[in-house]
Design a protein around this motif. Structure first.
Motif, PDB file in Angstrom:
ATOM      1  N   ILE A 217       0.852  -1.190   0.000  1.00  0.00           N
ATOM      2  CA  ILE A 217       0.000   0.000   0.000  1.00  0.00           C
ATOM      3  C   ILE A 217       0.885   1.236   0.000  1.00  0.00           C
ATOM      4  O   ILE A 217       1.758   1.387   0.867  1.00  0.00           O
ATOM      5  N   LEU A 218       0.696   2.067  -1.001  1.00  0.00           N
ATOM      6  CA  LEU A 218       1.402   3.350  -1.025  1.00  0.00           C
ATOM      7  C   LEU A 218       0.721   4.248   0.000  1.00  0.00           C
ATOM      8  O   LEU A 218      -0.440   4.628  -0.175  1.00  0.00           O
ATOM      9  N   THR A 219       1.415   4.562   1.077  1.00  0.00           N
ATOM     10  CA  THR A 219       0.752   5.280   2.173  1.00  0.00           C
ATOM     11  C   THR A 219       1.080   6.761   2.198  1.00  0.00           C
ATOM     12  O   THR A 219       0.329   7.549   2.783  1.00  0.00           O
ATOM     13  N   ALA A 220       2.194   7.143   1.627  1.00  0.00           N
ATOM     14  CA  ALA A 220       2.558   8.564   1.661  1.00  0.00           C
ATOM     15  C   ALA A 220       3.577   8.880   0.584  1.00  0.00           C
ATOM     16  O   ALA A 220       4.228   7.976   0.045  1.00  0.00           O
ATOM     17  N   VAL A 221       3.669  10.141   0.298  1.00  0.00           N
ATOM     18  CA  VAL A 221       4.686  10.639  -0.633  1.00  0.00           C
ATOM     19  C   VAL A 221       5.473  11.704   0.110  1.00  0.00           C
ATOM     20  O   VAL A 221       4.889  12.635   0.671  1.00  0.00           O
ATOM     21  N   ARG A 222       6.781  11.550   0.142  1.00  0.00           N
ATOM     22  CA  ARG A 222       7.626  12.543   0.811  1.00  0.00           C
ATOM     23  C   ARG A 222       8.397  13.343  -0.219  1.00  0.00           C
ATOM     24  O   ARG A 222       8.981  12.783  -1.147  1.00  0.00           O
ATOM     25  N   ILE A 223       8.382  14.636  -0.013  1.00  0.00           N
ATOM     26  CA  ILE A 223       9.151  15.488  -0.916  1.00  0.00           C
ATOM     27  C   ILE A 223      10.275  16.125  -0.106  1.00  0.00           C
ATOM     28  O   ILE A 223      10.014  16.849   0.863  1.00  0.00           O
ATOM     29  N   PRO A 224      11.503  15.849  -0.470  1.00  0.00           N
ATOM     30  CA  PRO A 224      12.620  16.395   0.298  1.00  0.00           C
ATOM     31  C   PRO A 224      12.756  17.901   0.086  1.00  0.00           C
ATOM     32  O   PRO A 224      12.289  18.448  -0.914  1.00  0.00           O
ATOM     33  N   ALA A 225      13.414  18.516   1.029  1.00  0.00           N
ATOM     34  CA  ALA A 225      13.545  19.975   0.972  1.00  0.00           C
ATOM     35  C   ALA A 225      14.507  20.431  -0.117  1.00  0.00           C
ATOM     36  O   ALA A 225      14.578  21.619  -0.439  1.00  0.00           O
ATOM     37  N   LYS A 226      15.212  19.475  -0.674  1.00  0.00           N
ATOM     38  CA  LYS A 226      16.259  19.833  -1.634  1.00  0.00           C
ATOM     39  C   LYS A 226      15.792  20.819  -2.702  1.00  0.00           C
ATOM     40  O   LYS A 226      16.490  21.746  -3.053  1.00  0.00           O
ATOM     41  N   TRP A 227      14.600  20.588  -3.209  1.00  0.00           N
ATOM     42  CA  TRP A 227      14.149  21.418  -4.314  1.00  0.00           C
ATOM     43  C   TRP A 227      13.157  22.504  -3.885  1.00  0.00           C
ATOM     44  O   TRP A 227      12.531  23.138  -4.738  1.00  0.00           O
ATOM     45  N   ALA A 228      13.021  22.695  -2.573  1.00  0.00           N
ATOM     46  CA  ALA A 228      12.095  23.743  -2.115  1.00  0.00           C
ATOM     47  C   ALA A 228      12.503  25.095  -2.686  1.00  0.00           C
ATOM     48  O   ALA A 228      13.687  25.449  -2.695  1.00  0.00           O
ATOM     49  N   ASN A 229      11.510  25.799  -3.171  1.00  0.00           N
ATOM     50  CA  ASN A 229      11.716  27.152  -3.690  1.00  0.00           C
ATOM     51  C   ASN A 229      12.673  27.225  -4.868  1.00  0.00           C
ATOM     52  O   ASN A 229      13.252  28.265  -5.149  1.00  0.00           O
ATOM     53  N   ALA A 230      12.866  26.095  -5.522  1.00  0.00           N
ATOM     54  CA  ALA A 230      13.677  26.133  -6.741  1.00  0.00           C
ATOM     55  C   ALA A 230      12.847  26.783  -7.852  1.00  0.00           C
ATOM     56  O   ALA A 230      11.678  27.129  -7.660  1.00  0.00           O
ATOM     57  N   GLN A 231      13.458  26.956  -8.991  1.00  0.00           N
ATOM     58  CA  GLN A 231      12.681  27.444 -10.128  1.00  0.00           C
ATOM     59  C   GLN A 231      12.034  26.229 -10.798  1.00  0.00           C
ATOM     60  O   GLN A 231      12.702  25.221 -11.037  1.00  0.00           O
ATOM     61  N   PHE A 232      10.760  26.386 -11.082  1.00  0.00           N
ATOM     62  CA  PHE A 232      10.004  25.252 -11.614  1.00  0.00           C
ATOM     63  C   PHE A 232       9.391  25.597 -12.970  1.00  0.00           C
ATOM     64  O   PHE A 232       9.135  26.768 -13.286  1.00  0.00           O
ATOM     65  N   PHE A 233       9.144  24.555 -13.683  1.00  0.00           N
ATOM     66  CA  PHE A 233       8.389  24.704 -14.941  1.00  0.00           C
ATOM     67  C   PHE A 233       7.495  23.485 -15.086  1.00  0.00           C
ATOM     68  O   PHE A 233       7.946  22.357 -14.922  1.00  0.00           O
TER      69      PHE A 233
END
Lengths: 331, 813, 250
Positions: A217-233
């Motif tokens: 069961i996929l229970t969660a998705v974690r997003i590391p801080a590494k890319w926080a506030n990076a430039q996105f497209f």
């Protein structure tokens, strides 16, 4: 062959704890069907294209809800809806790539009930397969789409291995770009798999799109801080601007310092069965300015090794154009 | 002219139900003891049923019966049978129905039925079957031929047979490559004027191929129906665009006296041409209910609606257009190969008709052939023929105008039909035309002069496209009945047998009666949707004809009831009929308004007087459906009933013109519509909000036809890709402009008592044409020669990768 | 347990999908049991014979090129088997390209071997004649270069490899490759038959490969394995196991 649209009779389980859900999932193994938002469930079952003995409804599991800030980023419960992701202030502020992708999924009605776990775990949308034909992906021994006359406008231009279906997920490529971690619980414990490894292509497992096995069961998705506030497209090109799957989508996260791309993760959707990292482009633009010149310099690097089918050559220039847009920094 | 009701907005009575969800459609009706019937459909594109083994299904608890082709009168190709047996001609074709106590049991029963088929060769591309040696969709041929034979019982087709037309490989190759297939055989041909001589006078001549796909109708309400029998009468809940005009047809399908049928259809969730008349599967519902002696609901799934719900006929064609140095279209030569699917017919003649009226060529030749394929049966769809021709013609006419150095709008104005305009093969006249005025009005709304002067390049990745297009459909008929009853309490019951297909025209047309009666709208009740409520024989709801046709019927019924009221008053107060007037819902002596009576009092008098006043007598020329309704209302009030015998001459043209401005993204092929302005040449505007809705709805569908909608068949096994709305891709709320500027020309047609003409179909035609024109304008005059033009095609074109489909194919793109 | 798997084709008719992979486990278990039984029998009950010495004069049994062929073939068969059953037993590897490349290699070396055996080798030495069938039942009869068992194994493997290659190439033609695109399948039933034959021959190949490997590592046969690595056997081994009238090695 007849058209069906009534839910078949099956057992319904509504656990409220993950461990209970795992127990039930193990009990039924491949005859159990996990359901969250149900957007890739009811069609299969009503159409009788797939069947199960038991429906395991996860919506009562509170621990799989909510978006929380962690020491290293955020954790998104598997049952968090796409609308919640699209509107979440934290995600919008720091990981806008994901909110931008989530808001482009399907339609408001579907986003209101569809979950992040469902969006990344959904099956491919090849129309032959969805019709219930016994193709490779359904365990058969042929593909109806990859033939001289196959109608394959939406299909893969990379890494096809007998099956030529593409990943339909909009958030999947964004999560790969953000180096997300997928938290999978099973009877043997919890394991964490990178988003990049979460998706599997037909060369490895032709009947599945992810590493999830019966009982997982996929229970969660974690997003590391590494890319926080990076430039996105993020850009999704589909026939229609709502209620449609991407013809090609592009998710990019770029760490830009003084206008120079120090690091990037650029991922295309809908060009192969899994989100496709464009590592050659990432390497080519490392240390270069995020501008028109860099955009032009990559040319057709993204589509260079493509192997288009009868009707999907357009995906090559479209993919290249989206890469240029991402690098250009403006539409 | 100043009207009391015409041209004023009002709230049709079904609006509230639509908004609240209270409106009921055929599937919402249930009846005690009702069973659910579901269909087993063909998995093969061509063949025959050898054997059906339903024993396992029939042995299931809850299964109550099976219904096969053997339970229906025999039918012969190319009639579209309700259930197939000897001639299975497309995937999804119904083979049998099974009834059970629940929907689920019925579905499970279907899985237990074993059908043995014998396969035959199949074909999904009209040009493949047209080619010498190519497969035929029917064992006996590939095209429809007319004969004088009787209709097969239980079907709606008549006088047709399946024949065979073949072209040589060279002819097909030439046609595929955009050249005239010299010496080819056609199913229909016509010509007026001296085409060769006129071409010789032309200074600009273009030749182009074209192809359009055949979009499904995707009616939101599938064609589920429910029927039950009581005291020898069949009560039938169905979903038709039209209402009473289909009564006798449905009774014929059930082989019963029309007097023993009550058809109920309050609301219809879209038909778009596919539900004008009763369709084959309705025969199953009524007959199965009779066979089981139980109410039966035959539920049609979304996928089945795609299988049996009809589709537009796609076309492959070649056209040659000549312009004189004056800008007039001197000559047109057009060839159209239609895809008729497994049944129905092509609309090539209507396509040619569009050219003939919109551009008034001095001479013209049409040659066409309609090919059957093993795909879903084709039928009328909003502007059949005209609208797909509008789509591909607009950019080609732009090209011709540009080559001739004429402004595109000026070119259209030069060639637009005027009141003396002609149409079609016989070059018949028109009831009216204000098309030049409409072009000017729309151009002004759009600000054409300013927009056309704008630079096309907006940015490095965006270009502007300015498009103009026209739509047309014949929009009027005559000869139907009007029926009004005034009750003693003064309530005015406006009966109409017009179907409520969601356009509000069923309500709009009754405004003509209210107008004639000079009555307060609040005292009017529209009676419709249920034949038990006594409805007149009204027009079919197709071809945009309702407004013209039924305002006439309503008007003549109102005139009849006014005349009767005056006669009743005359009996009370003396004088002659000419001495009386109406006003304020009273009939009175013109010279002394105190001598008169209210409409309610007149109704009471009518009951007392009997005879024609209370419906005891009625005109001989009214339809028997109307007669039965009058009979049922005898003695309940004052009855106004009459058949429309008003004069009528020439075609009634509904026309529209639209302008589109787009911003096209050259990197993605996507576009935004930044301006849409359209004017309807629809005669007098009866209901402004209704017109606006028609123009917006038609416009949205036009955008879908131009750029989104798909209809894909897999040529290797005849599989239809479209089994759900998301595969069909009608445009969404994010694909169309928020604001669409529309207006009516609002000039009266002299043959309508209130000046009204219909507009539904041209609303789509003008939009698809304008958007196609805008694509070409944005892309430096590039012609795609096809609809739809989707984002992938634009990307391919800009990339110049040579991968846009070159061959003419109707079922793919 | 099912023997053959069926499915519905595009038009809903039942056609063969392929062999049931339940048989894979049957083959595996059966082979294991039989070979284990043989091992036990040989260890416990069979008459013990003195092993001939590997010392002394060496006699050439296999040319280097033939040994290379054998090991390339063996490798490709093992790779084919492994990549073929990996997805069946749930191993997630990208197997298909390796599978068909191994199949091509096997095909090429088999062609090479056939040509070489026909024109450059003593082809007759591998032929099975009626006399060979007496050999297992008469201890006094010694074989020439190849024993009855070896010839039997060779021809069994020949048939199975040819079957695997023939059906494999047919299936290979139905997938995308660097040289062609996947064609349409006109007859799904026929395709299913090819999958069935490929599956059956694969199962046979697995069984015989297991037997072959088993005997290759048995103590009394190990000198043959050595000869397939190093090319020689000893004169003692030759005399103990072969009739030098029938085989006169260099």
């Amino acid at each position: 062959m007849s058209s069906h649209d009534v839910m078949p009779e099956m057992s319904l389980y509504q656990p409220v704890r993950v461990e209970d859900a795992i127990g039930i999932a193990n009990q039924f193994a491949d005859r159990g069907w996990l359901v969250g938002g149900g957007q890739d469930t009811y069609g299969w079952l009503k159409d009788r294209a797939k069947s199960a003995d038991a429906l395991i409804d996860l919506k009562g599991i509170e621990s799989m809800r909510g978006i929380t800030e962690t020491a290293d980023g955020i954790e998104i419960g598997a049952l968090v809806t796409l609308t919640e992701i699209a509107n979440n202030p934290l995600i919008k502020e720091r990981y806008a790539l994901l909110s931008q992708a989530a808001v482009k999924v399907a339609s408001p009605q579907i986003r209101n009930v569809g979950t992040i776990a469902g969006n990344v775990s959904q099956d491919v949308r090849c129309w032959y397969y969805r019709r219930g034909l016994n193709c490779y992906r359904a365990g058969g021994n042929l593909c109806y789409a990859d033939t001289p006359e196959g109608m394959n406008r939406e299909h893969a231009i990379f890494n096809a291995s007998r099956c030529v279906a593409v990943t339909p997920s909009d958030t999947g490529p964004a999560l790969v770009a953000l180096e997300a971690q997928m938290v999978i619980d099973s009877a043997s414990g919890q394991r964490v798999v990178s988003a990049e490894d979460f998706f599997v292509g037909p060369n490895v497992d032709i009947t599945h799109t992810t590493v999830l096995a019966p009982g997982d069961i996929l229970t969660a998705v974690r997003i590391p801080a590494k890319w926080a506030n990076a430039q996105f497209f993020f850009e999704k090109v589909a026939d229609r601007n709502a209620w449609d799957f991407a013809l090609v989508s592009l998710s990019a996260a770029m760490r830009v310092n003084n206008g120079v791309i120090e690091e990037s993760r650029i991922v295309a959707g809908a060009v192969q069965a899994t989100p496709r990292r464009l590592t050659s482009v990432e390497q080519a633009v490392r240390g270069k300015a995020r501008d028109e010149a860099t955009a032009n310099s990559v040319g057709n690097l993204a589509s260079r090794d493509a192997n288009p089918l009868n009707y999907n050559h357009f995906k090559m220039p479209l993919m290249d154009n989206l890469v240029k847009r991402a690098l250009r920094g403006q539409a | 002219m100043t009207y009391m009701h015409i041209g004023k907005d009002f709230t049709p009575p079904d609006v509230e139900g639509k908004v609240t969800g209270a409106a009921r459609y055929a599937e919402d009706f249930k009846k005690d003891g009702m069973v659910f019937a579901r269909m087993l459909t063909s998995p093969i594109p061509a063949g025959r049923v050898v054997n059906i083994d339903a024993s396992a299904a029939l042995a299931m608890p809850g299964v109550v019966g099976i219904f096969t082709a053997d339970d229906l009168p025999p039918s012969a190709p190319p009639a579209n049978p309700a259930l197939a047996k000897e001639y299975v001609t497309y995937i999804g074709q119904p083979i049998l129905a099974v009834a059970a106590e629940s929907d689920l049991i019925a579905e499970e029963a279907l899985a237990k039925i074993v059908v043995e088929y014998q396969r035959r060769p199949f074909v999904v591309d009209p040009l493949d079957t047209l080619t010498e040696g190519g497969p035929d969709p029917y064992p006996m041929g590939n095209t429809l031929i007319r004969n004088s034979g009787e209709a097969a019982a239980g079907t709606t087709a008549s006088g047709t047979d399946v024949g065979r037309i073949k072209w040589s490989i060279d002819q097909v190759t030439a046609f595929r490559n955009g050249r005239e297939p010299t010496g080819a055989e056609f199913g229909s041909e016509w010509e007026y004027g001296d085409v060769a001589a006129r071409f010789a006078e032309c200074t600009t001549v273009i030749e182009e191929p074209f192809v359009t796909i055949g979009q499904p109708h995707h009616s939101l309400e599938s064609r589920t129906s429910m029927a039950y029998w009581e005291n020898g009468k069949c009560y039938f809940h169905g979903s038709l665009q039209s209402h009473t005009v289909g009564h006798d047809v449905l009774a014929g399908m059930l082989e019963i006296d029309p007097a023993n049928l009550v058809f109920i259809n309050e609301n219809t969730g879209g038909g778009f041409g596919s539900k004008i008349f009763p369709y084959p599967n309705m025969a199953i519902t009524g007959r199965f209910a009779r066979q089981l002696n139980r109410p039966v609901q035959l539920r049609i799934t979304r996928a089945e609606e795609f299988f049996i719900g009809s589709a537009r006929s796609g076309m492959q064609g070649w056209i040659k257009i000549g312009l004189k140095d004056t800008g007039r279209v001197g000559a047109v030569d057009v060839i159209i190969v239609n895809d008729a699917g497994s049944g129905g017919g092509g609309s090539g003649g209507s396509s040619a008709e569009h050219i003939s009226i919109m551009f008034q060529p001095e001479a013209m030749r049409f040659r066409g052939v309609s090919m059957y394929t093993n795909t879903t049966p084709r039928g009328a769809q909003r502007g059949p023929g005209q609208n797909e021709m509008a789509a591909v013609l607009a950019p080609m006419m732009d090209k011709a105008a540009n080559m001739a150095g004429i402004d595109r709008v000026a070119f259209r104005r030069i060639n637009a039909p005027r009141a003396d305009g002609k149409i079609g093969e016989r070059q018949g006249g028109l009831s009216s035309s204000y098309m030049p005025e409409s072009i000017d009005k729309a151009a002004q709304m759009f600000n054409w002069e300013e927009k056309i002067a704008k630079p096309r390049q907006i940015s490095a990745t965006k270009v502007r496209g300015i498009g103009v297009g026209q739509g047309f459909h014949t929009a009027g008929s005559n000869g139907y009945d009007g029926l009004i009853r005034i009750a003693p309490d003064g309530t005015i019951y406006l009966h109409t047998g017009v179907g409520n297909l969601g356009t509000y025209s069923y309500a709009g047309i009754t405004r003509a009666a209210a107008e004639a009666l000079q009555c307060n709208w609040d005292n009017c009740v529209i009676v419709h949707g249920n034949e038990a409520l006594n409805l007149p024989h009204s027009t079919y709801q197709g071809g945009s004809n309702t407004m013209f046709t039924e305002t006439r019927s309503s008007h003549v019924a109102a005139l009849d009831i006014i005349e009767k009221m005056k006669e009743i008053a005359m009996a009370e107060f003396g004088g002659t009929i000419d001495d009386y007037s109406i006003g304020g819902e009273r009939v009175f002596l013109t010279s002394d308004s105190s001598k008169g009576m209210s409409y309610g009092e007149a109704a009471q008098k009518a009951i007392e007087m009997g005879g024609k006043y209370s419906g005891m007598e009625y005109p001989d020329n009214i339809h028997r459906t109307t007669q039965r309704s009058v009979q049922a209302m005898q003695g309940t009030g004052l009855i106004g009933v009459a058949k429309d015998t008003l004069p009528r001459e020439g075609a009634v043209p509904g026309m529209a013109i639209a302008f589109v401005e787009i911003e096209l993204d050259t990197e993605t092929g996507k576009f935004d519509i930044t301006d849409y302005s359209a004017v309807a040449e629809c005669g007098t505007v009866v209901h402004p909000q209704g017109l606006s809705q028609a123009m917006n709805g038609g416009g949205v569908w036009g955008f879908g036809m131009a750029a989104y909608e798909r209809h894909v068949y897999d040529p290797q096994n005849g599989l239809p890709a479209n089994v759900g709305l998301y595969q069909s891709k009608p445009p969404t709320y994010l694909d169309v402009p928020v604001t669409m500027n529309t207006a009516g020309m609002d000039l009266p047609d002299p043959q309508s008592p209130v000046g009204a003409k219909g507009i539904g179909e041209p609303a789509q035609g003008c939009a698809v044409a304008a958007l196609m024109s805008a694509f070409t304008d944005a892309l430096d005059g590039h012609l795609f020669n096809r609809t739809p033009v989707t984002a992938d095609m634009i990307v391919n074109h800009i990339a110049q990768n040579g991968h846009n489909t070159g061959n003419l194919k109707t079922n793919t793109f | 347990m099912e023997i053959i798997r069926y499915r519905r084709d595009v038009w809903g008719e039942e056609v063969i999908l392929g062999v049931s992979w339940d048989l894979l486990w049957v083959i595996a278990v059966t082979a294991f049991v039989l070979l284990a039984a043989h091992a036990i029998f040989m260890a416990a009950l069979a008459k013990k014979k003195a092993m001939p010495s590997a010392q002394g004069k060496r006699v050439k049994r296999h040319e280097g090129i033939d040994r290379a062929f054998h090991w390339i073939m063996a490798g490709s068969v093992l790779v084919l088997i492994f990549t073929g059953i990996a997805p069946i037993i749930g191993l997630r590897i990208s197997w298909l390209n390796i599978h068909w490349i191994a199949g091509l290699i096997l095909s090429f070396v088999c062609i090479f071997h056939t040509i070489r055996a026909l024109f450059w080798q003593d082809f007759k030495s591998m032929l099975l004649g009626p006399a060979d069938f007496k050999e297992p039942f008469d201890e006094t009869i010694k074989p020439g270069k190849y024993s009855f068992e070896q010839k039997g194994m060779h021809w069994a493997m020949t048939v199975l490899v040819i079957a695997v290659i023939a059906t494999g190439i047919t299936l290979f033609l139905h997938i995308d490759s660097p040289w062609w695109d996947r064609p349409s399948v006109d007859n799904e039933a026929t395709l299913g038959v090819f999958f069935l034959l490929h599956g059956i021959s694969t199962l046979g190949l697995i069984a015989f490969t297991a037997i072959h490997i088993y005997f290759a590592v048995r103590p009394e046969k190990r000198f043959y394995t050595r000869s397939m690595v190093q090319g020689w056997i000893s004169e003692d081994e030759l005399k103990a196991n072969h009739d030098t009238d029938k085989w006169k090695p260099e």
